[in-house]
Design a protein around this motif. Structure first.
Motif, PDB file in Angstrom:
ATOM      1  N   CYS A   1     -25.624 101.199 -19.741  1.00  0.00           N
ATOM      2  CA  CYS A   1     -25.849 101.050 -21.186  1.00  0.00           C
ATOM      3  C   CYS A   1     -24.562 101.231 -21.982  1.00  0.00           C
ATOM      4  O   CYS A   1     -24.597 101.551 -23.180  1.00  0.00           O
ATOM      5  N   ILE A   2     -23.437 101.029 -21.319  1.00  0.00           N
ATOM      6  CA  ILE A   2     -22.144 101.314 -21.945  1.00  0.00           C
ATOM      7  C   ILE A   2     -21.936 100.506 -23.216  1.00  0.00           C
ATOM      8  O   ILE A   2     -21.379 101.004 -24.193  1.00  0.00           O
ATOM      9  N   SER A   3     -22.393  99.256 -23.240  1.00  0.00           N
ATOM     10  CA  SER A   3     -22.180  98.409 -24.416  1.00  0.00           C
ATOM     11  C   SER A   3     -23.421  98.270 -25.291  1.00  0.00           C
ATOM     12  O   SER A   3     -23.416  97.477 -26.228  1.00  0.00           O
ATOM     13  N   SER A   4     -24.457  99.023 -24.990  1.00  0.00           N
ATOM     14  CA  SER A   4     -25.669  98.914 -25.816  1.00  0.00           C
ATOM     15  C   SER A   4     -25.954 100.175 -26.624  1.00  0.00           C
ATOM     16  O   SER A   4     -26.496 100.086 -27.730  1.00  0.00           O
ATOM     17  N   ILE A   5     -25.584 101.355 -26.117  1.00  0.00           N
ATOM     18  CA  ILE A   5     -25.828 102.590 -26.866  1.00  0.00           C
ATOM     19  C   ILE A   5     -25.003 102.563 -28.159  1.00  0.00           C
ATOM     20  O   ILE A   5     -23.800 102.358 -28.141  1.00  0.00           O
TER      21      ILE A   5
END
Length: 557
Positions: A352-356
């Motif tokens: 989820c590095i680019s979604s949180i």
């Protein structure tokens, strides 16, 4: 006076160093070949002025980057002497003359005070050398600017085509008095427009927190900061636990892979882009027992197809995939996939590095998930996190399932930080989380991302991810074969717009990427499509001119 510094860290000086002269030749080329077609193109993309040996260059630099330049010379004949006969008859009498030439300012800094400061520095230096009148040929494109600075037109215009210039003079002794009010009103150096996936532009509060005095990771202050950050992250993601690590998101994914190795269960990795492929690499390096389900880049996983894949592989006990596939901007439907996994008692692990911090992320039933500080959370890079909903005990040294200490999630469960940590990065992340209006941000990103995609499509750009499922904060463009993504990216940087194009997978596919993860101003976003279109046209023109020049050179041989 040969040097003048400003509070913004910008230095005005006389050029002396080799790198400065090389930067001058390249800025000279971009300005008087690519932008103002005064000279023919060449394959080296550098233009050495014919009076280079006689020029004194006044330059503006910051962090080993040339922002602006102008030069002066006193040797006669001046370049204007060759275009206008008996030039003194058109000028104030009894003045000591110098020639001002080659004004070039990077586009990103043309609407700040950089040009005024540069001319102020030039005027002071020229006066110190005994000159009281400077003459120049100013491009007719900037007549108003020169007039505001104090230049006075004289004589007929010179040049032809798109390279037409107006002769002008500047009274150096009155320059400072005339421009002082303008300097007070002029904006500081323009802030760059950061549209990168990381590092992202951060708020002043985050910047101030980062600059605080470091404290021990064993102390009470650090422990309280860590507790507050963990509470905020859990509230944002609906996870029960989070471990904050000193390292990039790659470390968090390494820890997830190590934990899956410890459990020694068979699983499956889903891949639909570069970062899904990296999860495959994590799994292979840990020698996990797993199968792979891959689909094309730019596509999202179809739930019915996933059901079929999992039903055909009943032994799968964990599934690992990206939430946002950053390479393309595809947003995978993890809510539907999680429901499928729950029905089959499969542990879902997510990158989820680019979604949180970009879209709502619900991790209530997710087994393990990774995140990072330097993307949607809009802090500095350097911290990552593993989010989970179950307790994990540390492994024991010498045990068959013992993990490397730094990869052992269980060591974090009973300790604020089992290893040396950065209080500065933690305080900065805390400042980014403190008081953040997440729902408001999500709605704004959705609006901005949709408007950006419409504007880009109207300009004829091809977007990699379709409109069905995509992150509002990641737009990946596939450029035409005749247009270089690197050339376009570099042209945009010269205009103060920083996009992602340097990663190997982007260069390989000739892709360009716009990310809305950090801070940006509405005016910057509004200007971006036009700047991009301008850079694409410019890079295409330059490439065509270089090719024509090379063909002509071969013909001449």
């Amino acid at each position: 006076m040969e040097k003048m510094s400003t509070t913004a860290g910008t230095v005005f000086k006389i050029a002396h160093e080799l790198w400065e002269f090389e930067a001058i030749h390249r800025l000279n080329y971009r300005t008087f070949v690519e932008e103002i077609p005064q000279h023919p193109a060449n394959a080296d993309a550098r233009l050495v002025d014919r009076f280079h040996a006689e020029n004194t260059y006044c330059i503006c630099v910051r962090d080993m980057r040339l922002l602006a330049m102008v030069c002066m010379r006193s040797a006669r004949p001046f370049s204007l002497d060759q275009k206008i006969a008996d030039i003194e008859r058109l000028l104030p009498a009894g003045k000591s003359l110098c020639e001002i030439r080659l004004l070039a300012v990077e586009p990103a800094f043309r609407h700040s005070r950089t040009t005024l400061e540069l001319f102020r520095f030039l005027a002071q230096y020229a006066q110190a050398k005994g000159f009281d009148l400077g003459i120049m040929s100013g491009t007719t494109r900037q007549t108003k600017l020169y007039g505001r600075i104090g230049f006075v037109p004289f004589g007929p215009r010179v040049g032809q085509g798109e390279a037409v210039f107006q002769p002008m003079y500047l009274s150096l002794d009155t320059f400072a008095a005339k421009t002082l009010p303008l300097l007070k009103l002029a904006p500081a150096v323009d802030a760059p427009a950061i549209f990168l996936p990381g590092p992202v532009a951060v708020s002043d509060a985050v910047r101030r927190a980062m600059q605080g005095a470091p404290v021990s990771h064993r102390g009470h202050v650090f422990a309280e900061s860590m507790r507050q950050v963990k509470r905020a992250l859990c509230a944002l993601t609906d996870a029960r636990h989070v471990d904050v690590l000193l390292g990039s998101g790659t470390l968090a994914n390494d820890m997830i892979a190590a934990q899956l190795k410890r459990e020694n269960r068979p699983g499956m990795v889903f891949c639909n882009g570069e970062f899904g492929a990296r999860l495959l690499d994590h799994a292979r390096r840990q020698h996990l027992t797993f199968q792979t389900h891959s689909i094309g880049w730019g596509k999202s996983f179809d739930t019915q197809q996933i059901i079929g894949v999992l039903d055909a592989n009943p032994g799968v006990q964990w599934l690992w995939m990206t939430h946002c596939e950053t390479s393309t901007g595809v947003l995978n439907d993890v809510a539907a996939i999680n429901a499928i996994c729950l029905a089959r008692n499969i542990a879902l692990c997510l990158d989820c590095i680019s979604s949180i911090g970009v879209v709502p992320v619900g991790l209530t039933h997710v087994y393990l998930a990774s995140g990072a500080s330097g993307k949607g959370l809009a802090s500095y890079p350097g911290l990552s996190m593993v989010l989970r909903n179950h307790d994990i005990a540390p492994t024991l040294a010498g045990a068959a399932d013992a993990l490397p200490r730094y990869l052992d999630i269980g060591l974090y469960a009973n300790d604020t930080s089992p290893f040396t940590h950065s209080s500065n990065l933690l305080q900065a992340l805390g400042a980014a989380l403190d008081g953040a209006q997440w729902q408001q941000k999500f709605h704004q990103l959705a609006r901005d991302g949709a408007a950006l995609r419409v504007a880009l499509r109207q300009l004829g750009h091809s977007l990699v991810a379709d409109d069905t499922r995509h992150s509002p904060a990641v737009v990946t463009l596939a450029l035409a074969e005749t247009t270089s993504s690197v050339a376009v990216g570099e042209a945009l940087e010269r205009r103060g717009f920083f996009l992602s194009y340097r990663s190997g997978y982007l260069r390989h596919r000739n892709w360009l990427q716009i990310c809305l993860m950090g801070w940006y101003s509405p005016s910057q976003l509004l200007a971006l499509p036009g700047k991009l279109d301008e850079a694409v046209r410019m890079s295409g023109t330059v490439a065509h001119e270089k090719l024509a020049f090379q063909k002509q050179r071969l013909t001449d041989r």
